[in-house]
Each structure stands twice: as C-alpha cells, then as structure tokens.
Enzyme design. Structure first.
Site, PDB file in Angstrom:
ATOM      1  N   TRP A 297       0.821  -1.216   0.000  1.00 56.19           N
ATOM      2  CA  TRP A 297       0.000   0.000   0.000  1.00 56.19           C
ATOM      3  C   TRP A 297       0.848   1.257   0.000  1.00 56.19           C
ATOM      4  O   TRP A 297       0.534   2.231  -0.693  1.00 56.19           O
ATOM      5  CB  TRP A 297      -0.982  -0.008   1.173  1.00 56.19           C
ATOM      6  CG  TRP A 297      -1.954  -1.145   1.085  1.00 56.19           C
ATOM      7  CD1 TRP A 297      -2.058  -2.203   1.952  1.00 56.19           C
ATOM      8  CD2 TRP A 297      -2.937  -1.391   0.067  1.00 56.19           C
ATOM      9  NE1 TRP A 297      -3.038  -3.058   1.525  1.00 56.19           N
ATOM     10  CE2 TRP A 297      -3.597  -2.597   0.382  1.00 56.19           C
ATOM     11  CE3 TRP A 297      -3.322  -0.690  -1.093  1.00 56.19           C
ATOM     12  CZ2 TRP A 297      -4.623  -3.123  -0.401  1.00 56.19           C
ATOM     13  CZ3 TRP A 297      -4.345  -1.221  -1.877  1.00 56.19           C
ATOM     14  CH2 TRP A 297      -4.974  -2.419  -1.529  1.00 56.19           C
TER      15      TRP A 297
ATOM     16  N   ASP B  45      -1.521   6.425   6.507  1.00 52.39           N
ATOM     17  CA  ASP B  45      -2.582   5.510   6.107  1.00 52.39           C
ATOM     18  C   ASP B  45      -2.735   4.502   7.246  1.00 52.39           C
ATOM     19  O   ASP B  45      -1.844   3.689   7.485  1.00 52.39           O
ATOM     20  CB  ASP B  45      -2.173   4.808   4.804  1.00 52.39           C
ATOM     21  CG  ASP B  45      -3.164   3.738   4.367  1.00 52.39           C
ATOM     22  OD1 ASP B  45      -4.211   3.574   5.024  1.00 52.39           O
ATOM     23  OD2 ASP B  45      -2.877   3.056   3.354  1.00 52.39           O
TER      24      ASP B  45
ATOM     25  N   LYS C 154     -11.984  -2.183   7.515  1.00 53.65           N
ATOM     26  CA  LYS C 154     -11.175  -3.133   8.268  1.00 53.65           C
ATOM     27  C   LYS C 154     -11.512  -3.083   9.756  1.00 53.65           C
ATOM     28  O   LYS C 154     -11.994  -4.041  10.304  1.00 53.65           O
ATOM     29  CB  LYS C 154      -9.694  -2.882   8.017  1.00 53.65           C
ATOM     30  CG  LYS C 154      -9.278  -3.555   6.713  1.00 53.65           C
ATOM     31  CD  LYS C 154      -8.437  -2.745   5.820  1.00 53.65           C
ATOM     32  CE  LYS C 154      -8.339  -3.398   4.447  1.00 53.65           C
ATOM     33  NZ  LYS C 154      -7.654  -2.568   3.489  1.00 53.65           N
TER      34      LYS C 154
HETATM   35  C1  LIG Z   1      -7.082  -2.104   2.374  1.00 53.33           C
HETATM   36  C2  LIG Z   1      -6.051  -1.063   2.391  1.00 53.33           C
HETATM   37  C3  LIG Z   1      -6.005  -0.050   1.411  1.00 53.33           C
HETATM   38  C4  LIG Z   1      -6.965   0.008   0.243  1.00 53.33           C
HETATM   39  O1  LIG Z   1      -8.223   0.433   0.612  1.00 53.33           O
HETATM   40  P1  LIG Z   1      -9.348   0.726  -0.495  1.00 53.33           P
HETATM   41  O2  LIG Z   1     -10.510   1.114   0.345  1.00 53.33           O
HETATM   42  O3  LIG Z   1      -9.581  -0.557  -1.247  1.00 53.33           O
HETATM   43  O4  LIG Z   1      -8.881   1.803  -1.375  1.00 53.33           O
HETATM   44  C5  LIG Z   1      -5.035   0.911   1.550  1.00 53.33           C
HETATM   45  N1  LIG Z   1      -4.144   0.897   2.565  1.00 53.33           N
HETATM   46  C6  LIG Z   1      -4.161  -0.060   3.513  1.00 53.33           C
HETATM   47  C7  LIG Z   1      -3.151  -0.035   4.607  1.00 53.33           C
HETATM   48  C8  LIG Z   1      -5.105  -1.072   3.439  1.00 53.33           C
HETATM   49  O5  LIG Z   1      -5.112  -2.032   4.384  1.00 53.33           O
END
Ligand SMILES: *Cc1c(COP(=O)(O)O)cnc(C)c1O
Length: 362
Positions: A101, A173, A197
C-alpha cells in the site's frame, strides 16, 4: 449461523452493531423510514453524523486542533488526493515504503509531483518482513510531508514505535489498524483509514485532519478534491455515504460500551499473543516470516511446510466454521486478520484448531 470471520477487509463487524442496524432498518427511530432513506440535510441523519464524530473524538481524544472528515473513494483515492492537496509546486514529499500500500501511495505521488523514498525495507524479492528503524530514515527536513502506512495489511508488519520526523507533517494511512489502541493524534497532520477493516463497512473513509494543515492545502485543484472543502462543510459538502457512516456509529457505540480503546488494546494484544505464541511453539511447522519487533497485531501472517498443507489448512478451517484465512493472492500462505471485531474466544478457537492441525500433520 455466523462463522468466525478472519477476513482482511471488508472484515467482520461486531454483532451488536449489526443487530442494532437490523432492528432499526425499516423504521429508524419512529420516522417510518430507514436511516438511508433520510435526507442528509435532515435532523435525523445529522444527529447520526454528529454522534459518529463525537464518539470518535471522545474515544481517540482528538484535540481541538484536529477534525474528523468522512470521505469516499477509499484509501486508494487518498493516495492521489494527499499529494494533490499537500504537494505544493516546488516541494517534495518523503515516503516510507513498508509494503504494497505504501508503494502504491508513493507511485501516485510521483504522478502528481516530486516524491522521494526516505526509507524502504523491501527485500530483493520484493517482500517486506519488518519496518525501518529510526536510524535508517533519510529524511528531507524541508519535505512537504512524510507519508507512512502504520500497519501493512498484506505482509503483516506494523510500526510499534512511530518515526520521529521533526517539524515535517506526518501523514498516515491507518486503514488496517485505526483504533486498535489509544494513540496521540497530535503527532499526525493527516490520518486516513478506510472503514472496512477496523471500523465499519466499505464505502466511507475516515480522516482525522489538522485544521491548519488542510487549510493550507492547494487551491488550484477541483473543489471536491480539497480536504478544506469537506472540512468547512462538516463532511456535508455533497451527499456522504449515510448508511456506512450510520454503521460506523453503531460500531463506535459498541467500542464505547466495551470500555473504549484501552479495553480494545488489551483484547488485541491478548489475541496477537495467543496466535504468535502458537506459531512460535511449533516453529518447525508454522513459520512466521515477519521479524518479531515488527509483528502486526492486526494481520498475522505465516506459512506451513508446503502449499498443499496450506490449502488443506484453509479448507479444514472453513469446515470448522472459520473463514478468511487465505493469504493475499500476491504473497500466498496464511493470513489471520484479527481486527477489533474479532474476539479472544474466536482466536482461541483458531489456536486449538492449529494445535490439532500440527498433531495430525506435523
Ligand atoms: C485495504 C487497504 C487499502 C486500500 O483500501 P481501499 O478502500 O480498497 O482503497 C489501503 N491501505 C491499507 C493499509 C489497506 O489495508
């Protein structure tokens, strides 16, 4: 019959949050319609919207300097929107690469402007098994911001000591470990996390933004992409994903009922220790690739001696009522996602399955 859900995202939600949604679905608080049929400008929805913000503010201890935003497009959109807002012409941003990511975030920034890698723990085969140490960071003191991923969902690594970045704004993030424990929000200029999540359903992304930081964001980009637009309008500039926000409200109310983030951290640490304990007890059979200090308490990744055994592990676990254990398609192996909604009992059930599986196959 509900299964034990170890999905990586979208992930399991706490049962009380779903039951509350079920009970209120057709007739929200005696209004004769569901919450998703209400106007986003009406009194009923606005109460839910603001309650979600105040629950987050209370649980995280968000200071006055920061505000909560509800955005759409997921974390992937933020990979682009962060540099669009904060990468002013003539400046450069630093990226800490610790997994898939953060690599994607860096690639998007390079399309917008100038960005550099301030650290990377990628192995020659492109895997990541740890996060960088402070003395490995090559930071640009004049960077527009430093970007990091606090938890690496695919490789199963997590930062347990935040990087020191001096006066440079820290952007994170936190999609896969937001709210896993209490934290000091003031260390960050901009936090973002897709809800699916640790927090709710897909469709909404939560940001916690320092007000002065987003106010100084670029104004030469379309209005809808400016964080300041959403900040000035309490995330009601356009129609927000009302039902997703409502479900986040239910989850946050459950967190508060449970005793807040201190309580969640206790549960999460216990879950992680149970699982890693089992892996380490059978180190000849279960192999954890991640270095001990970087182990994630949200996504526990391990291998079995052969791909055939891994396949059997996943299939037999499924028969025993446990779903979502297959590793990410890019890395294989087993991944157990133990986000906030997963209980200690759920993990104990998996651990006894794992013990039994070694006895039969070890
Ligand atoms: C799942 C995830 C993403 C992607 O998320 P989307 O909602 O599909 O854009 C980005 N960064 C991390 C750390 C993730 O776990």
């Amino acid at each position: 019959m509900r299964v034990i859900n170890f999905n990586a995202g979208p992930a399991g939600l706490p049962l009380p949050a779903l039951e509350r949604a079920r009970d209120e679905l057709l007739d929200f608080q005696g209004t004769g319609m569901s919450v998703m049929e209400h106007s986003h400008r009406g009194r009923e929805y606005e109460a839910v919207h603001n309650e979600t913000i105040s629950l987050l503010t209370e649980l995280l201890g968000i200071p006055e300097t920061h505000q909560v935003l509800f955005l759409t497009g997921g974390a992937s959109q933020q990979f682009a929107q962060v540099p669009m807002n904060f990468l002013h012409p003539g400046t450069s941003a630093d990226y800490l690469l610790t997994g898939v990511w953060s690599e994607k975030a860096y690639a998007e920034a390079r399309l917008v402007g100038q960005a550099r890698v301030a650290a990377s723990t990628a192995l020659p085969d492109k895997r990541y098994v740890r996060v960088p140490r402070q003395d490995e960071l090559r930071l640009d003191l004049n960077a527009a911001y430093v970007h990091m991923s606090t938890n690496n969902t695919i490789f199963g690594t997590q930062w347990h000591v935040l990087p020191e970045v001096g006066e440079v704004p820290l952007v994170a993030d936190m999609s896969s470990d937001f709210l896993w424990k209490p934290m000091d929000v003031s260390r960050f200029a901009f936090i973002y996390a897709g809800a699916q999540k640790n927090l709710g359903p897909s469709g909404v992304l939560i940001a916690v933004a320092r007000r002065d930081f987003i106010a100084r964001g670029r104004k030469d980009i379309p209005k809808v992409f400016r964080y300041s637009t959403h900040g000035e309008n309490n995330s009601l500039y356009n129609t927000p994903p009302t039902f997703a926000i409502y479900l986040c409200r239910n989850v946050l109310a459950w967190v508060k009922e449970l005793g807040g983030l201190e309580q969640l951290e206790k549960r999460n640490r216990e879950k992680g220790e149970l699982l890693y304990g089992c892996i380490d007890r059978h180190a000849g059979f279960y192999r954890a690739p991640v270095e001990v200090e970087s182990r994630s308490y949200m996504n526990v990744v391990f291998r079995l001696p052969t791909p055939e055994l891994e396949e059997r592990f996943v299939a037999e676990a499924k028969q025993a009522g446990m779903a979502g254990l297959k590793g990410h398609r890019s890395v294989g192996g087993i991944r157990v996602s133990i986000y906030n909604a997963v209980s200690v009992e759920d993990v104990k059930a998996l651990v006894s399955f794992m013990e039994e599986f070694v006895r039969r196959n070890g």
